[in-house]
Structure formats: structure tokens, C-alpha cells
Design an enzyme around this catalytic site. Sequence first.
Site, PDB file in Angstrom:
ATOM      1  N   ASN A   1     -11.674   7.250   3.606  1.00  0.00           N
ATOM      2  CA  ASN A   1     -11.538   8.261   4.651  1.00  0.00           C
ATOM      3  C   ASN A   1     -11.919   9.653   4.149  1.00  0.00           C
ATOM      4  O   ASN A   1     -11.806   9.964   2.966  1.00  0.00           O
ATOM      5  CB  ASN A   1     -10.109   8.269   5.196  1.00  0.00           C
ATOM      6  CG  ASN A   1      -9.765   6.950   5.850  1.00  0.00           C
ATOM      7  OD1 ASN A   1      -8.894   6.230   5.370  1.00  0.00           O
ATOM      8  ND2 ASN A   1     -10.455   6.599   6.903  1.00  0.00           N
TER       9      ASN A   1
ATOM     10  N   PHE B   1       4.643  -0.176  11.937  1.00  0.00           N
ATOM     11  CA  PHE B   1       3.463   0.362  11.246  1.00  0.00           C
ATOM     12  C   PHE B   1       2.831  -0.664  10.309  1.00  0.00           C
ATOM     13  O   PHE B   1       1.648  -0.539   9.986  1.00  0.00           O
ATOM     14  CB  PHE B   1       3.846   1.565  10.369  1.00  0.00           C
ATOM     15  CG  PHE B   1       4.308   2.769  11.130  1.00  0.00           C
ATOM     16  CD1 PHE B   1       3.392   3.572  11.798  1.00  0.00           C
ATOM     17  CD2 PHE B   1       5.642   3.124  11.166  1.00  0.00           C
ATOM     18  CE1 PHE B   1       3.810   4.699  12.491  1.00  0.00           C
ATOM     19  CE2 PHE B   1       6.077   4.242  11.851  1.00  0.00           C
ATOM     20  CZ  PHE B   1       5.160   5.027  12.514  1.00  0.00           C
TER      21      PHE B   1
ATOM     22  N   TYR C   1      -3.822   6.072  17.958  1.00  0.00           N
ATOM     23  CA  TYR C   1      -3.998   7.226  17.069  1.00  0.00           C
ATOM     24  C   TYR C   1      -5.473   7.583  16.976  1.00  0.00           C
ATOM     25  O   TYR C   1      -6.322   6.701  16.872  1.00  0.00           O
ATOM     26  CB  TYR C   1      -3.565   6.921  15.636  1.00  0.00           C
ATOM     27  CG  TYR C   1      -2.212   6.305  15.439  1.00  0.00           C
ATOM     28  CD1 TYR C   1      -1.177   6.501  16.344  1.00  0.00           C
ATOM     29  CD2 TYR C   1      -1.963   5.540  14.305  1.00  0.00           C
ATOM     30  CE1 TYR C   1       0.076   5.938  16.115  1.00  0.00           C
ATOM     31  CE2 TYR C   1      -0.725   4.980  14.067  1.00  0.00           C
ATOM     32  CZ  TYR C   1       0.291   5.172  14.986  1.00  0.00           C
ATOM     33  OH  TYR C   1       1.510   4.607  14.742  1.00  0.00           O
ATOM     34  N   PHE C   2      -5.737   8.872  16.878  1.00  0.00           N
ATOM     35  CA  PHE C   2      -7.086   9.315  16.535  1.00  0.00           C
ATOM     36  C   PHE C   2      -7.142   9.386  15.003  1.00  0.00           C
ATOM     37  O   PHE C   2      -6.827   8.406  14.363  1.00  0.00           O
ATOM     38  CB  PHE C   2      -7.463  10.550  17.368  1.00  0.00           C
ATOM     39  CG  PHE C   2      -7.875  10.076  18.760  1.00  0.00           C
ATOM     40  CD1 PHE C   2      -6.928   9.481  19.605  1.00  0.00           C
ATOM     41  CD2 PHE C   2      -9.196  10.090  19.167  1.00  0.00           C
ATOM     42  CE1 PHE C   2      -7.295   8.927  20.836  1.00  0.00           C
ATOM     43  CE2 PHE C   2      -9.569   9.550  20.395  1.00  0.00           C
ATOM     44  CZ  PHE C   2      -8.622   8.969  21.225  1.00  0.00           C
TER      45      PHE C   2
ATOM     46  N   TYR D   1     -10.483  -5.499  11.701  1.00  0.00           N
ATOM     47  CA  TYR D   1      -9.375  -4.541  11.837  1.00  0.00           C
ATOM     48  C   TYR D   1      -9.228  -4.129  13.302  1.00  0.00           C
ATOM     49  O   TYR D   1      -8.137  -4.177  13.878  1.00  0.00           O
ATOM     50  CB  TYR D   1      -9.620  -3.304  10.958  1.00  0.00           C
ATOM     51  CG  TYR D   1      -8.760  -2.136  11.352  1.00  0.00           C
ATOM     52  CD1 TYR D   1      -7.407  -2.108  11.023  1.00  0.00           C
ATOM     53  CD2 TYR D   1      -9.285  -1.077  12.096  1.00  0.00           C
ATOM     54  CE1 TYR D   1      -6.606  -1.051  11.416  1.00  0.00           C
ATOM     55  CE2 TYR D   1      -8.489  -0.014  12.500  1.00  0.00           C
ATOM     56  CZ  TYR D   1      -7.160  -0.004  12.162  1.00  0.00           C
ATOM     57  OH  TYR D   1      -6.364   1.037  12.567  1.00  0.00           O
TER      58      TYR D   1
ATOM     59  N   THR E   1     -19.950  12.713  -0.118  1.00  0.00           N
ATOM     60  CA  THR E   1     -21.179  12.482   0.644  1.00  0.00           C
ATOM     61  C   THR E   1     -20.855  12.562   2.131  1.00  0.00           C
ATOM     62  O   THR E   1     -19.934  11.896   2.607  1.00  0.00           O
ATOM     63  CB  THR E   1     -21.763  11.087   0.323  1.00  0.00           C
ATOM     64  OG1 THR E   1     -21.991  11.018  -1.082  1.00  0.00           O
ATOM     65  CG2 THR E   1     -23.071  10.852   1.057  1.00  0.00           C
TER      66      THR E   1
ATOM     67  N   ASN F   1       0.847  -1.195   0.000  1.00  0.00           N
ATOM     68  CA  ASN F   1       0.000   0.000   0.000  1.00  0.00           C
ATOM     69  C   ASN F   1       0.888   1.252   0.000  1.00  0.00           C
ATOM     70  O   ASN F   1       0.576   2.239   0.649  1.00  0.00           O
ATOM     71  CB  ASN F   1      -0.914  -0.040   1.240  1.00  0.00           C
ATOM     72  CG  ASN F   1      -2.045   0.952   1.141  1.00  0.00           C
ATOM     73  OD1 ASN F   1      -2.329   1.483   0.063  1.00  0.00           O
ATOM     74  ND2 ASN F   1      -2.688   1.230   2.253  1.00  0.00           N
TER      75      ASN F   1
ATOM     76  N   SER G   1      -4.978   2.158  17.848  1.00  0.00           N
ATOM     77  CA  SER G   1      -5.983   3.066  17.303  1.00  0.00           C
ATOM     78  C   SER G   1      -7.056   3.353  18.340  1.00  0.00           C
ATOM     79  O   SER G   1      -7.358   2.508  19.193  1.00  0.00           O
ATOM     80  CB  SER G   1      -6.624   2.387  16.093  1.00  0.00           C
ATOM     81  OG  SER G   1      -7.821   3.014  15.749  1.00  0.00           O
TER      82      SER G   1
ATOM     83  N   LYS H   1      -6.191  -4.732  16.393  1.00  0.00           N
ATOM     84  CA  LYS H   1      -5.521  -3.721  17.227  1.00  0.00           C
ATOM     85  C   LYS H   1      -5.626  -4.103  18.712  1.00  0.00           C
ATOM     86  O   LYS H   1      -4.654  -4.000  19.464  1.00  0.00           O
ATOM     87  CB  LYS H   1      -6.102  -2.330  16.975  1.00  0.00           C
ATOM     88  CG  LYS H   1      -5.772  -1.787  15.599  1.00  0.00           C
ATOM     89  CD  LYS H   1      -4.269  -1.644  15.376  1.00  0.00           C
ATOM     90  CE  LYS H   1      -3.895  -1.357  13.950  1.00  0.00           C
ATOM     91  NZ  LYS H   1      -2.455  -1.460  13.675  1.00  0.00           N
TER      92      LYS H   1
ATOM     93  N   GLY I   1     -21.540   1.397  11.307  1.00  0.00           N
ATOM     94  CA  GLY I   1     -20.343   1.219  12.120  1.00  0.00           C
ATOM     95  C   GLY I   1     -19.699   2.516  12.592  1.00  0.00           C
ATOM     96  O   GLY I   1     -18.777   2.480  13.403  1.00  0.00           O
ATOM     97  N   ASP I   2     -20.177   3.680  12.102  1.00  0.00           N
ATOM     98  CA  ASP I   2     -19.580   4.944  12.561  1.00  0.00           C
ATOM     99  C   ASP I   2     -20.030   5.274  13.983  1.00  0.00           C
ATOM    100  O   ASP I   2     -21.220   5.203  14.286  1.00  0.00           O
ATOM    101  CB  ASP I   2     -20.008   6.110  11.647  1.00  0.00           C
ATOM    102  CG  ASP I   2     -19.099   6.265  10.443  1.00  0.00           C
ATOM    103  OD1 ASP I   2     -17.979   5.726  10.470  1.00  0.00           O
ATOM    104  OD2 ASP I   2     -19.527   6.920   9.471  1.00  0.00           O
TER     105      ASP I   2
HETATM  106  N1  UDP Z   1     -17.082  10.589   6.304  1.00  0.00           N
HETATM  107  C1  UDP Z   1     -18.008  11.166   5.442  1.00  0.00           C
HETATM  108  N2  UDP Z   1     -17.868  10.981   4.103  1.00  0.00           N
HETATM  109  C2  UDP Z   1     -16.849  10.254   3.561  1.00  0.00           C
HETATM  110  C3  UDP Z   1     -15.900   9.662   4.435  1.00  0.00           C
HETATM  111  C4  UDP Z   1     -16.055   9.844   5.803  1.00  0.00           C
HETATM  112  O1  UDP Z   1     -18.939  11.846   5.890  1.00  0.00           O
HETATM  113  O2  UDP Z   1     -16.798  10.093   2.331  1.00  0.00           O
HETATM  114  C5  UDP Z   1     -17.223  10.786   7.749  1.00  0.00           C
HETATM  115  C6  UDP Z   1     -17.379   9.513   8.543  1.00  0.00           C
HETATM  116  O3  UDP Z   1     -18.741   9.146   8.601  1.00  0.00           O
HETATM  117  C7  UDP Z   1     -16.790   9.898   9.896  1.00  0.00           C
HETATM  118  C8  UDP Z   1     -15.723  10.921   9.545  1.00  0.00           C
HETATM  119  O4  UDP Z   1     -16.021  11.363   8.225  1.00  0.00           O
HETATM  120  O5  UDP Z   1     -17.768  10.535  10.660  1.00  0.00           O
HETATM  121  C9  UDP Z   1     -14.317  10.347   9.558  1.00  0.00           C
HETATM  122  O6  UDP Z   1     -14.319   9.164   8.779  1.00  0.00           O
HETATM  123  P1  UDP Z   1     -12.984   8.463   8.332  1.00  0.00           P
HETATM  124  O7  UDP Z   1     -13.374   7.275   7.484  1.00  0.00           O
HETATM  125  O8  UDP Z   1     -12.044   9.444   7.747  1.00  0.00           O
HETATM  126  O9  UDP Z   1     -12.327   7.975   9.713  1.00  0.00           O
HETATM  127  P2  UDP Z   1     -12.903   7.021  10.878  1.00  0.00           P
HETATM  128  O10 UDP Z   1     -13.176   7.928  12.024  1.00  0.00           O
HETATM  129  O11 UDP Z   1     -14.102   6.315  10.364  1.00  0.00           O
HETATM  130  O12 UDP Z   1     -11.756   6.113  11.145  1.00  0.00           O
END
Ligand code: UDP
Length: 334
Positions: free
Chosen positions: A199, A81, A177-178, A150, A216, A36, A125, A154, A295-296
Site C-alpha cells: 500500500n 475484522f 471502507y475506502f 480478496y 515508485t 498479521n 470494501s 468481500k 488491476g488498479d
Molecule cells: N501506489 C503507488 N505506489 C506504491 C503503492 C501504491 O503508486 O508503491 C498507488 C496505487 O497504484 C494506487 C494508490 O497508490 O493508485 C493506492 O494504492 P494502495 O495499494 O494503497 O490501495 P488500493 O487503492 O490499491 O487498495
Amino acid sequence: MKKILVTGGLGFIGSHTVVELQAEGYEVVVIDNLNNSRKEVKISIEEISGKTFELKVADVTNSIALNELFEEHKFEGVIHFAAHKAVGESVENPVSYYQNNLSGLVSLLGAMEKQGVSNLIFSSSCTVYGATTDLPVTEKTVIQKAESPYGTTKILGEEIINDYAKHKDFKSILLRYFNPVGAHPSAKIGELPLGVPNNLVPYITQTAAGIRKQLTVFGDDYNTIDGTCIRDYIHVVDLAKAHVKALAYCNEMKQPVDVFNVGTGKGNTVLEVIHAFEHSNNIKLAYTVGARRGGDVEQIFADTTKVNELLGWHAHYDIADMMKHAWAWQQNLK
Ligand code: UDP
């Protein structure tokens, strides 16, 4: 000169960490399977630092290659890493995640044990905290059962290190990490997402570059100031510097394993990030609000007291810098 092995050192966080290690006078050896990442990242790192390093193109699950490397060099420590990191992909292909992330760690510990190398920095993470309501999260916040393979790798990675360290002369720091974003201010290194980014920030920069039609926003009906999810975005250069601090701290530690949150301590909503991008770069971003993404978690951000006080590390860059550097990097990408 102190020699450090960086696994996955051509990846997003790895490459920035190699730059910071070299700036602090460490000699670096990288093992990376280019799964990657790209080989040219090595040249870019060397351009920034003005120093070269040895690259071994091999997989960390390859014990033979690892042992060879540990026999050739006397490492003071290892920063690990090399791992798969896509949550969605891990749900589709859990075996590959366990294979790569867990076997990789076990092979590494085996090689370290054989050569008596005792300092390890591990990439963990904030995903280990799951959908906690204990905000901001401290290192004492309860770890929750992971929502994805994933996340499980961790949590288990942390446990494997804890078990190993109990019986060995070993020091390890787990960095949780955040949300790492941004790129090196030189715009020579940054994130290289494969295919359509998952992301937020790479999706934003690719939309601004015209590679994606529009972004979106995944849900605006959360219980936050503007209804969108909150995350603690951390500039990748700041995060890289935390690894260098952690390495130095290994030699002062009393207990075998310690854990630190690495974030800014400040949460931003998705809309705030979009607006920061627009404002910092004077660009209007095409976006629409869509459904929530499965999952968010609604919100998560770090309590950074421990990392601030014990490692003497503080985040330097703010969200405007992160967006400016991410965009400069995107524009530099061919
Ligand atoms: N997000 C979004 N649209 C995208 C990608 C991410 O609205 O195309 C939002 C996602 O729902 C989360 C935040 O951005 O609330 C961060 O998402 P990311 O995938 O970057 O990191 P995560 O916190 O999921 O590891």
C-alpha cells in the site's frame, strides 16, 4: 456495560476501533490469531484507553474456540475484522482467502446464531464497486465482478450476511471502507505491514525512514489532473469511530442489513498524497514514476451522504493529518 466481541482486534483498523469502543464505555473482548498483528498491540491499546480487555489468541475459523468464547460472555454485538487483506497474495493463494475470509465469517455466524447474538458490523470494501465510472460512488452503485479473490470474499461475505439475516432476528451493517491510512495521534498504534508494503502510505513512510530506497508511483498516464490514480484516503481513527456509530445504529435499524460507504468523499491523487506527506512532515521523498500496476482502477471516491446523515458520522481528519500521524507512527516503530 455493553460487551462487544472484536475479531481481529489487534490489527490495523481493529486496534483503533477497540480504543474508540473503550472510550465510549463498551467492554471489549478480542479474538485475534496474531497472524498479521503483534501481541504487544494489546498493551499499546490499553495505554491509550487506560482500560484493559480480554484477548483470546485463536482463529475465527476455529468454531470450538469461538463457541467457548460465546458461552463465556454475553455479547451485545460483534465487529468482524479478522480477514486476509492483500489483493496480490489472494491471486497467488485464493484457497487461503476463501478459507480464512469466508469460513471465518460462517463460523462466526454459527456461533452468533447458537447464542442468539444479533448485531454484526462487517468490514467490506470499496473494491466491491470495481472500476466503476459512476463517481462518486453511492451505496446504490452497481457491484461489479471482483478482480481478485480478496474482492470476491468481500462480495460473497456481504451476500452471506444478507442471506442469513433474511431468516433470523439479525441486524448487520456492512461498512465499505475506502483507503484507510494514518495512525493513532498518540503514535502508539498504527499499521504493521509484513515485509515489503503493497500500500501507498506505508511505502511512503518506510521510504522516508530509509527502509526502502525509493517509492515508485504506479503510472502517471491516467485521465486525472496529474495523471496519477485517485483514491479516497480515510484516517483510521475516523474509520474506527464509524464502527462505534454503526453499532449504535443497529438498534434503530428497520431492515436487517444496511450498507454504508466510509470515506471522506474527497479524492486525492498519488502525487497529492506524496506532496501532502512532504509538506506535513517537511521531508523530501525519493520517488520515481513507473509503469501502471495491474488491476488498479483509475479513480474511486465515496459519496458519503448516507453515512453522514444516517449514522451522524463525519470524517474529522484531512490528508495532512493522515500523513503526519502515519509518519509519527513510523518513527515510533522499532
Ligand atoms: N501506489 C503507488 N505506489 C506504491 C503503492 C501504491 O503508486 O508503491 C498507488 C496505487 O497504484 C494506487 C494508490 O497508490 O493508485 C493506492 O494504492 P494502495 O495499494 O494503497 O490501495 P488500493 O487503492 O490499491 O487498495
